[in-house]
Design a protein around this motif. Structure first.
Motif, PDB file in Angstrom:
ATOM      1  N   LYS A 256       0.860  -1.187   0.000  1.00 55.65           N
ATOM      2  CA  LYS A 256       0.000   0.000   0.000  1.00 55.65           C
ATOM      3  C   LYS A 256       0.889   1.227   0.000  1.00 55.65           C
ATOM      4  O   LYS A 256       2.055   1.169   0.404  1.00 55.65           O
ATOM      5  N   MET A 257       0.352   2.323  -0.467  1.00 55.38           N
ATOM      6  CA  MET A 257       1.084   3.587  -0.459  1.00 55.38           C
ATOM      7  C   MET A 257       0.412   4.529   0.517  1.00 55.38           C
ATOM      8  O   MET A 257      -0.717   4.962   0.294  1.00 55.38           O
ATOM      9  N   GLU A 258       1.104   4.826   1.605  1.00 56.65           N
ATOM     10  CA  GLU A 258       0.599   5.817   2.546  1.00 56.65           C
ATOM     11  C   GLU A 258       0.969   7.195   2.020  1.00 56.65           C
ATOM     12  O   GLU A 258       2.142   7.481   1.793  1.00 56.65           O
ATOM     13  N   LEU A 259      -0.023   8.054   1.852  1.00 56.23           N
ATOM     14  CA  LEU A 259       0.246   9.412   1.385  1.00 56.23           C
ATOM     15  C   LEU A 259       0.399  10.339   2.583  1.00 56.23           C
ATOM     16  O   LEU A 259      -0.328  10.212   3.566  1.00 56.23           O
ATOM     17  N   VAL A 260       1.362  11.241   2.489  1.00 55.16           N
ATOM     18  CA  VAL A 260       1.586  12.191   3.579  1.00 55.16           C
ATOM     19  C   VAL A 260       1.444  13.618   3.063  1.00 55.16           C
ATOM     20  O   VAL A 260       1.697  13.904   1.895  1.00 55.16           O
ATOM     21  N   GLU A 261       1.023  14.502   3.961  1.00 53.39           N
ATOM     22  CA  GLU A 261       0.841  15.915   3.617  1.00 53.39           C
ATOM     23  C   GLU A 261       2.202  16.590   3.466  1.00 53.39           C
ATOM     24  O   GLU A 261       3.062  16.470   4.342  1.00 53.39           O
ATOM     25  N   LYS A 262       2.380  17.267   2.358  1.00 50.68           N
ATOM     26  CA  LYS A 262       3.597  18.045   2.128  1.00 50.68           C
ATOM     27  C   LYS A 262       3.211  19.389   1.529  1.00 50.68           C
ATOM     28  O   LYS A 262       2.062  19.608   1.140  1.00 50.68           O
ATOM     29  N   VAL A 263       4.173  20.274   1.443  1.00 49.97           N
ATOM     30  CA  VAL A 263       3.978  21.566   0.795  1.00 49.97           C
ATOM     31  C   VAL A 263       4.915  21.643  -0.400  1.00 49.97           C
ATOM     32  O   VAL A 263       6.090  21.278  -0.296  1.00 49.97           O
ATOM     33  N   ARG A 264       4.368  22.105  -1.528  1.00 47.17           N
ATOM     34  CA  ARG A 264       5.203  22.270  -2.725  1.00 47.17           C
ATOM     35  C   ARG A 264       5.427  23.749  -2.974  1.00 47.17           C
ATOM     36  O   ARG A 264       4.488  24.542  -3.002  1.00 47.17           O
ATOM     37  N   LEU A 265       6.693  24.114  -3.125  1.00 52.01           N
ATOM     38  CA  LEU A 265       7.040  25.482  -3.508  1.00 52.01           C
ATOM     39  C   LEU A 265       7.514  25.471  -4.953  1.00 52.01           C
ATOM     40  O   LEU A 265       8.286  24.579  -5.348  1.00 52.01           O
ATOM     41  N   GLU A 266       7.043  26.433  -5.729  1.00 51.25           N
ATOM     42  CA  GLU A 266       7.508  26.605  -7.102  1.00 51.25           C
ATOM     43  C   GLU A 266       8.081  28.007  -7.222  1.00 51.25           C
ATOM     44  O   GLU A 266       7.394  28.991  -6.936  1.00 51.25           O
ATOM     45  N   ILE A 267       9.348  28.068  -7.599  1.00 45.38           N
ATOM     46  CA  ILE A 267      10.073  29.336  -7.557  1.00 45.38           C
ATOM     47  C   ILE A 267      10.806  29.519  -8.889  1.00 45.38           C
ATOM     48  O   ILE A 267      11.715  28.745  -9.209  1.00 45.38           O
ATOM     49  N   GLY A 268      10.390  30.518  -9.637  1.00 48.76           N
ATOM     50  CA  GLY A 268      11.094  30.842 -10.882  1.00 48.76           C
ATOM     51  C   GLY A 268      12.237  31.787 -10.573  1.00 48.76           C
ATOM     52  O   GLY A 268      12.029  32.838  -9.971  1.00 48.76           O
ATOM     53  N   VAL A 269      13.449  31.409 -10.969  1.00 50.82           N
ATOM     54  CA  VAL A 269      14.622  32.228 -10.646  1.00 50.82           C
ATOM     55  C   VAL A 269      15.538  32.363 -11.855  1.00 50.82           C
ATOM     56  O   VAL A 269      15.584  31.492 -12.721  1.00 50.82           O
ATOM     57  N   SER A 270      16.287  33.474 -11.875  1.00 50.23           N
ATOM     58  CA  SER A 270      17.332  33.628 -12.889  1.00 50.23           C
ATOM     59  C   SER A 270      18.564  32.848 -12.419  1.00 50.23           C
ATOM     60  O   SER A 270      18.692  32.502 -11.239  1.00 50.23           O
ATOM     61  N   GLU A 271      19.471  32.588 -13.333  1.00 52.76           N
ATOM     62  CA  GLU A 271      20.599  31.682 -13.049  1.00 52.76           C
ATOM     63  C   GLU A 271      21.382  32.031 -11.777  1.00 52.76           C
ATOM     64  O   GLU A 271      21.714  31.135 -11.007  1.00 52.76           O
ATOM     65  N   PRO A 272      21.682  33.321 -11.514  1.00 51.82           N
ATOM     66  CA  PRO A 272      22.488  33.610 -10.315  1.00 51.82           C
ATOM     67  C   PRO A 272      21.796  33.228  -9.010  1.00 51.82           C
ATOM     68  O   PRO A 272      22.453  33.143  -7.968  1.00 51.82           O
ATOM     69  N   PHE A 273      20.485  32.987  -9.058  1.00 52.36           N
ATOM     70  CA  PHE A 273      19.744  32.690  -7.828  1.00 52.36           C
ATOM     71  C   PHE A 273      19.478  31.203  -7.622  1.00 52.36           C
ATOM     72  O   PHE A 273      18.936  30.817  -6.583  1.00 52.36           O
TER      73      PHE A 273
END
Ligand SMILES: Nc1ncnc2c1ncn2[C@@H]1O[C@H](COP(=O)(O)OP(=O)(O)OP(=O)(O)O)[C@@H](O)[C@H]1O
Ligand SMILES: [Mg+2]
Length: 121
Positions: free
Chosen positions: A52-69
């Protein structure tokens, strides 16, 4: 540009946001997700063993950055999200073809660079 997608523990979110703010990374999206790290828990059924697959609560961050960052963004997330226990999450760095700031029409690195707030006269 890159899109840094990070899956972290919800209880680490405020520390992650603070670390990103200190690194001057402020444009981001956050969503609640359910995930699985890949571990399989065996359970018995009457026909034999299954998984079975137990699912757990997580938070996803999506961050668009330029190369130096890119590196500072990843380092800020790792530093703030890590507990050392299994389930700390993952970071994916994806190439981005184009970014457009809708209001100004600016593209690419210009479009992910924060604009100073307008001065109050
Ligand atoms: N390969 C993957 N693709 C997409 N999302 C993933 C992947 N691996 C993990 N995740 C997401 O990250 C969350 C946390 O994963 P987790 O930290 O358990 O990864 P792990 O590889 O099992 O590492 P650990 O051994 O530290 O537990 C998962 O619940 C899921 O949301
Ligand atoms: Mg895991």
């Amino acid at each position: 540009m890159k899109l840094v997608t990070a899956i972290v523990r919800p209880e680490r979110l405020s520390d992650v946001l603070e670390a990103l703010f200190r690194a001057q990374v402020t444009g981001l999206s956050i969503s609640r997700v359910q995930g699985h790290g890949g571990e399989l828990e065996a359970v018995e059924t009457y026909r034999g063993t299954t998984v079975k697959m137990e699912l757990v609560e997580k938070v996803r961050l999506e961050i668009g950055v330029s190369e130096p960052f890119v590196d500072v963004t990843v380092a800020a997330i790792v530093g703030a999200a890590r507990t050392g226990e299994v389930g700390d999450g993952k970071i994916f760095v994806l190439p981005v073809e184009r970014v457009v700031r809708i209001r100004t029409g600016e593209t690419d690195a210009d479009a992910v660079t924060p604009i100073a707030p307008a001065r109050v006269p």
